[in-house]
Design an enzyme around this catalytic site. Structure first.
Site, PDB file in Angstrom:
ATOM      1  N   ASP A 142       0.832  -1.205   0.000  1.00 34.93           N
ATOM      2  CA  ASP A 142       0.000   0.000   0.000  1.00 34.93           C
ATOM      3  C   ASP A 142       0.866   1.255   0.000  1.00 34.93           C
ATOM      4  O   ASP A 142       1.970   1.242   0.548  1.00 34.93           O
ATOM      5  CB  ASP A 142      -0.907  -0.023   1.252  1.00 34.93           C
ATOM      6  CG  ASP A 142      -2.036   0.983   1.144  1.00 34.93           C
ATOM      7  OD1 ASP A 142      -2.308   1.490   0.033  1.00 34.93           O
ATOM      8  OD2 ASP A 142      -2.665   1.260   2.190  1.00 34.93           O
ATOM      9  N   ASN A 195     -10.501  -2.581  -6.138  1.00 37.95           N
ATOM     10  CA  ASN A 195      -9.646  -1.762  -7.019  1.00 37.95           C
ATOM     11  C   ASN A 195     -10.244  -1.548  -8.414  1.00 37.95           C
ATOM     12  O   ASN A 195      -9.834  -0.636  -9.128  1.00 37.95           O
ATOM     13  CB  ASN A 195      -8.243  -2.379  -7.163  1.00 37.95           C
ATOM     14  CG  ASN A 195      -7.377  -2.203  -5.937  1.00 37.95           C
ATOM     15  OD1 ASN A 195      -6.452  -2.979  -5.699  1.00 37.95           O
ATOM     16  ND2 ASN A 195      -7.642  -1.184  -5.127  1.00 37.95           N
TER      17      ASN A 195
HETATM   18  C1  FPP Z   1      -1.431   0.096  -3.459  1.00 40.21           C
HETATM   19  O1  FPP Z   1      -1.055   1.441  -3.568  1.00 40.21           O
HETATM   20  C2  FPP Z   1      -0.995  -0.728  -4.560  1.00 40.21           C
HETATM   21  C3  FPP Z   1      -1.804  -1.353  -5.480  1.00 40.21           C
HETATM   22  C4  FPP Z   1      -3.266  -1.253  -5.468  1.00 40.21           C
HETATM   23  C5  FPP Z   1      -1.259  -2.170  -6.560  1.00 40.21           C
HETATM   24  C6  FPP Z   1       0.037  -2.864  -6.317  1.00 40.21           C
HETATM   25  C7  FPP Z   1       0.648  -3.128  -7.613  1.00 40.21           C
HETATM   26  C8  FPP Z   1       1.965  -3.122  -7.911  1.00 40.21           C
HETATM   27  C9  FPP Z   1       3.020  -2.928  -6.903  1.00 40.21           C
HETATM   28  C10 FPP Z   1       2.443  -3.291  -9.307  1.00 40.21           C
HETATM   29  C11 FPP Z   1       2.119  -4.563 -10.034  1.00 40.21           C
HETATM   30  C12 FPP Z   1       2.265  -5.823  -9.300  1.00 40.21           C
HETATM   31  C13 FPP Z   1       2.998  -6.903  -9.622  1.00 40.21           C
HETATM   32  C14 FPP Z   1       2.836  -8.118  -8.766  1.00 40.21           C
HETATM   33  C15 FPP Z   1       3.957  -6.958 -10.727  1.00 40.21           C
HETATM   34  P1  FPP Z   1      -2.211   2.503  -3.651  1.00 40.21           P
HETATM   35  O2  FPP Z   1      -2.411   2.826  -5.091  1.00 40.21           O
HETATM   36  O3  FPP Z   1      -3.413   2.018  -2.950  1.00 40.21           O
HETATM   37  O4  FPP Z   1      -1.573   3.735  -2.910  1.00 40.21           O
HETATM   38  P2  FPP Z   1      -2.338   4.851  -2.063  1.00 40.21           P
HETATM   39  O5  FPP Z   1      -2.992   4.144  -0.914  1.00 40.21           O
HETATM   40  O6  FPP Z   1      -1.245   5.753  -1.653  1.00 40.21           O
HETATM   41  O7  FPP Z   1      -3.319   5.483  -2.973  1.00 40.21           O
END
Ligand code: FPP
Length: 245
Positions: free
Chosen positions: A21, A69
């Site tokens: 996150d 998501n």
């Molecule tokens: C959370 O940050 C992250 C995600 C919803 C996606 C995670 C994906 C990756 C790291 C890239 C692709 C994955 C792989 C396995 C290759 P957020 O967007 O919720 O951040 P925020 O809470 O600050 O908005």
């Protein structure tokens, strides 16, 4: 001295689950678009996986995309799906060289067709690897998983394949998406949020929880080693007293 050297190699956790996150916030802090955070999140995934392989961890499970998501702007959803496909294609040689088996949990059929094809092909090509199992939770929601398991069990009762008395924790676990994976010993969440957000609700009943203040792109090999070290210094009692352990 690295935390890696402080880890007791004879008392390793089997399974670490992570809620990645904070990509969006990390990017915003730098005056960049959220997608920049996700791209750097992939680097952190590599760090976590490298550390897992180095230490000999058997199972690493990453929450890469939740059922919730899908409600993000289409642009961001598309970017995440592309990142996934590109990363899987790019990392296939790494998976093979390091004996990593790729697995997934969640509703695969929700993913765009080309993602399903790449994911399935990666799973098939790595299925005989015996080192670390990397499980990607994609279009995953734990309540949905529990409902799916309940329906599957109800169906078996209806068909007379099992009796109600045979429903126990083991049988329930066998009907979850994680049926071939042990329960996590540790659950790590980055970004300072202290929530589970519909992740492995059944499976984390006895997991040690770690809520880290850093954002996911800041996660490094050393972070994982530190969490394992801290885990080894916590006492897991499973309801018993210290003296009984
Ligand atoms: C959370 O940050 C992250 C995600 C919803 C996606 C995670 C994906 C990756 C790291 C890239 C692709 C994955 C792989 C396995 C290759 P957020 O967007 O919720 O951040 P925020 O809470 O600050 O908005």
């Amino acid at each position: 001295m690295s935390f890696k050297d402080k880890i007791d190699k004879n008392n390793l956790p089997q399974h670490i689950a992570i809620i990645m996150d904070g990509n969006g916030r990390w990017a915003k802090e730098k005056g960049e678009l959220r997608v920049f955070g996700h791209k750097n999140g992939v680097t952190a995934v590599r760090e976590a996986l490298e550390a897992s392989v180095e230490i000999g961890l058997k199972y690493l499970t990453l929450y890469a995309f939740s059922t919730e998501n899908w409600n993000r702007p289409q642009f961001e959803v598309d970017a995440l799906m592309e990142l996934l496909v590109n990363s899987l294609n790019q990392e296939l040689p790494t998976f093979q060289e390091n004996n990593i088996r790729v697995n997934s949990i969640g509703r695969m059929s929700d993913l765009p067709d080309h993602c399903q094809v790449t994911l399935q092909s990666t799973i098939d090509q790595t299925k005989n690897n015996t080192g670390c199992t990397l499980t990607l939770a994609l279009s995953y929601g734990s309540r949905q998983e529990i409902l799916d398991a309940t329906k599957a069990i109800a169906e078996k009762v209806k068909k007379g394949e099992i009796s109600i008395d045979e429903i126990n924790e083991d049988l329930f676990s066998q009907n979850l998406y994680t049926n071939n994976i042990p329960d996590p010993d540790l659950l790590i969440r980055t970004s300072g949020e202290e929530r589970i957000s519909n992740y492995m609700l059944w499976q984390i009943a006895y997991s040690e929880l770690f809520f880290l203040p850093i954002m996911w792109p800041e996660f490094s090999r050393e972070t994982l080693f530190e969490c394992i070290y801290l885990f080894q210094n916590r006492e897991r009692r499973f309801g018993k007293t210290s003296e009984q352990l």
